[in-house]
Design a protein around this motif. Structure first.
Motif, PDB file in Angstrom:
ATOM      1  N   LEU A 146       4.872 -12.569  -8.127  1.00 17.78           N
ATOM      2  CA  LEU A 146       4.558 -12.219  -6.741  1.00 17.78           C
ATOM      3  C   LEU A 146       3.699 -13.335  -6.148  1.00 17.78           C
ATOM      4  O   LEU A 146       3.036 -14.076  -6.875  1.00 17.78           O
ATOM      5  CB  LEU A 146       3.762 -10.909  -6.689  1.00 17.78           C
ATOM      6  N   PRO A 155       0.432 -13.836  -4.365  1.00 19.38           N
ATOM      7  CA  PRO A 155      -0.720 -12.962  -4.112  1.00 19.38           C
ATOM      8  C   PRO A 155      -1.216 -13.004  -2.671  1.00 19.38           C
ATOM      9  O   PRO A 155      -1.709 -12.004  -2.160  1.00 19.38           O
ATOM     10  CB  PRO A 155      -1.787 -13.480  -5.078  1.00 19.38           C
ATOM     11  N   ARG A 193       1.489 -10.393   2.106  1.00 22.78           N
ATOM     12  CA  ARG A 193       1.387  -8.939   2.189  1.00 22.78           C
ATOM     13  C   ARG A 193       2.430  -8.320   1.260  1.00 22.78           C
ATOM     14  O   ARG A 193       3.452  -8.940   0.963  1.00 22.78           O
ATOM     15  CB  ARG A 193       1.626  -8.481   3.633  1.00 22.78           C
ATOM     16  N   VAL A 194       2.149  -7.089   0.830  1.00 22.09           N
ATOM     17  CA  VAL A 194       3.054  -6.369  -0.063  1.00 22.09           C
ATOM     18  C   VAL A 194       4.474  -6.360   0.516  1.00 22.09           C
ATOM     19  O   VAL A 194       5.455  -6.662  -0.167  1.00 22.09           O
ATOM     20  CB  VAL A 194       2.535  -4.925  -0.266  1.00 22.09           C
ATOM     21  N   ASN A 215       6.317  -9.639  -0.029  1.00 22.42           N
ATOM     22  CA  ASN A 215       6.738  -9.840  -1.419  1.00 22.42           C
ATOM     23  C   ASN A 215       7.978  -9.005  -1.724  1.00 22.42           C
ATOM     24  O   ASN A 215       8.888  -9.451  -2.417  1.00 22.42           O
ATOM     25  CB  ASN A 215       5.606  -9.474  -2.389  1.00 22.42           C
ATOM     26  N   LYS A 217       0.713   1.051   0.881  1.00 23.15           N
ATOM     27  CA  LYS A 217       0.199  -0.317   0.699  1.00 23.15           C
ATOM     28  C   LYS A 217       1.021  -1.358   1.459  1.00 23.15           C
ATOM     29  O   LYS A 217       0.842  -2.566   1.246  1.00 23.15           O
ATOM     30  CB  LYS A 217       0.206  -0.680  -0.805  1.00 23.15           C
ATOM     31  N   ARG A 276      -2.722  -7.035   1.503  1.00 19.51           N
ATOM     32  CA  ARG A 276      -2.539  -8.309   0.799  1.00 19.51           C
ATOM     33  C   ARG A 276      -2.282  -7.976  -0.665  1.00 19.51           C
ATOM     34  O   ARG A 276      -3.011  -7.167  -1.251  1.00 19.51           O
ATOM     35  CB  ARG A 276      -3.795  -9.169   0.884  1.00 19.51           C
ATOM     36  N   THR A 277      -1.286  -8.608  -1.244  1.00 14.56           N
ATOM     37  CA  THR A 277      -0.904  -8.275  -2.621  1.00 14.56           C
ATOM     38  C   THR A 277      -2.066  -8.501  -3.588  1.00 14.56           C
ATOM     39  O   THR A 277      -2.279  -7.716  -4.514  1.00 14.56           O
ATOM     40  CB  THR A 277       0.323  -9.122  -3.015  1.00 14.56           C
ATOM     41  N   LEU A 316      -4.450  -5.649  -4.530  1.00 17.68           N
ATOM     42  CA  LEU A 316      -3.977  -4.485  -5.294  1.00 17.68           C
ATOM     43  C   LEU A 316      -4.404  -4.585  -6.757  1.00 17.68           C
ATOM     44  O   LEU A 316      -4.604  -5.686  -7.280  1.00 17.68           O
ATOM     45  CB  LEU A 316      -2.441  -4.430  -5.223  1.00 17.68           C
ATOM     46  N   GLN A 352       0.374  -3.951  -8.457  1.00 10.32           N
ATOM     47  CA  GLN A 352       1.156  -5.187  -8.333  1.00 10.32           C
ATOM     48  C   GLN A 352       2.446  -5.082  -9.142  1.00 10.32           C
ATOM     49  O   GLN A 352       3.505  -5.543  -8.714  1.00 10.32           O
ATOM     50  CB  GLN A 352       0.335  -6.392  -8.783  1.00 10.32           C
ATOM     51  N   VAL A 398       4.813  -3.286  -7.133  1.00  9.77           N
ATOM     52  CA  VAL A 398       5.399  -4.129  -6.076  1.00  9.77           C
ATOM     53  C   VAL A 398       6.577  -4.926  -6.659  1.00  9.77           C
ATOM     54  O   VAL A 398       7.637  -5.043  -6.037  1.00  9.77           O
ATOM     55  CB  VAL A 398       4.343  -5.102  -5.469  1.00  9.77           C
ATOM     56  N   ARG A 400      10.373  -4.837  -5.418  1.00  9.20           N
ATOM     57  CA  ARG A 400      11.117  -6.036  -5.001  1.00  9.20           C
ATOM     58  C   ARG A 400      12.504  -6.064  -5.655  1.00  9.20           C
ATOM     59  O   ARG A 400      13.480  -6.486  -5.045  1.00  9.20           O
ATOM     60  CB  ARG A 400      10.340  -7.306  -5.371  1.00  9.20           C
TER      61      ARG A 400
END
Ligand SMILES: Nc1ncnc2c1ncn2[C@@H]1O[C@H](COP(=O)(O)OP(=O)(O)O)[C@@H](O)[C@H]1O
Ligand SMILES: [Mg+2]
Length: 276
Positions: free
Chosen positions: A93, A95, A98-99, A102, A141, A145-146, A149, A154, A157, A161
């Motif tokens: 990801l 970092p 934003r989630v 990603n 979320k 911002r990733t 988390l 993460q 996330v 993805r």
């Protein structure tokens, strides 16, 4: 219906020398859930990289969703890749993003460049991303911002993805080897549940045999690039596991000339399947 994954006598040789996979044959039906276990150097990552079409086979056949990967045009290969979702060990990801962004990256293979760029700038939530984040339990979320988390979030996330592209096949190469046991358990059961609900084929390699046996109805043991066993968890004995993980340097990187039969290996590769 064609099997989801069909592997016949698959060989992958690196640098004309290292046989990472050696005459591997394996078939996985659509919707099946398979855990792959084996010692370091067994060829697990190589198999994943063949399954997500990053590598091409040296010899043998690999069919995914009925398509022979060695016979596809660039365009068809791209389309096939879009049907395969991969979750990596270091979840890859960004970092700072934003989630939502990603997760959107998972859709890029399916969109034109213009559409993909627009999606990144569009301030409205993307329906597919919202759905994927809801499936992994972190819909709230979306705009975070990733980097803010937790490790577990993460990891979710990274799963979202892969889900956002709505793949037929989900692949995860040691997805939980760098997280604590409780979280590992949580993520593996999330993957198994998601695959079950979506009828997706799931292949996961796991460092933890315990997790594999607890969550998967089919366990494939790989050693020295060969199939060592392919069994339901209740048939896996301590002897089989000890044979699978016993260290044997001679099995690491069998030279290509050995594979061709010109020279016998110093130590025989002792897969039970060799004797069949
Ligand atoms: N890109 C590469 N170039 C050369 N050798 C490689 C490459 N990738 C893997 N190998 C070799 O192939 C074998 C299998 O590696 P790998 O697939 O990473 O196993 P695992 O994931 O089970 O630890 C190892 O001997 C490894 O050194
Ligand atoms: Mg590996």
């Amino acid at each position: 219906m064609a099997p989801s994954i069909e592997i016949e006598n698959l060989v992958k040789v690196f640098d004309g020398r290292v046989a990472a996979l050696d005459s591997l044959s394996l078939q996985v039906e659509e919707g099946e859930k398979v855990a792959l276990i084996g010692p370091s150097g067994a060829g697990k990552t190589t198999l994943f990289r063949l399954l997500n079409c990053i590598l091409t086979p040296t010899r043998g056949t690999l069919r995914l969703q009925g398509c022979d990967v060695t016979r596809l045009s660039e365009k068809s290969l791209r389309e096939l890749r879009a049907r395969i979702g991969t979750i990596y060990q270091q979840h890859n990801l960004v970092p700072q993003l934003r989630v939502a962004h990603n997760v959107l990256a998972g859709k890029l293979g399916r969109l034109s460049t213009a559409r993909a760029l627009w999606n990144f700038w569009d301030p409205r939530p993307d329906g597919d991303v919202v759905r994927a984040l809801t499936q992994v339990g972190i819909a709230g979320k979306y705009w975070e911002r990733t980097a803010a988390l937790s490790g577990g979030q993460q990891q979710r996330v990274a799963v979202a993805r892969a889900l956002v592209q709505n793949p037929d096949i989900l692949l995860a190469d040691e997805p939980v080897s760098s997280v604590d046991p409780a979280l590992a358990q949580e993520i593996v059961s999330l993957l198994a549940d998601l695959a079950q609900e979506g009828g997706k084929t799931l292949v996961v390699s796991l460092h933890s045999v315990e997790l594999a046996l607890a969550h998967f109805p089919r366990i494939v043991g790989l050693r020295g690039g060969k199939l060592y066993f392919d069994l339901p968890p209740d048939q896996i004995t301590a002897e089989l596991l000890s044979g699978l993980f016993t260290r044997c340097e001679a099995e690491r990187g069998v030279p290509e000339r050995v594979l061709r039969g010109a020279v016998s290996p110093v130590f025989p590769l002792d897969s039970p399947y060799d004797k069949a």
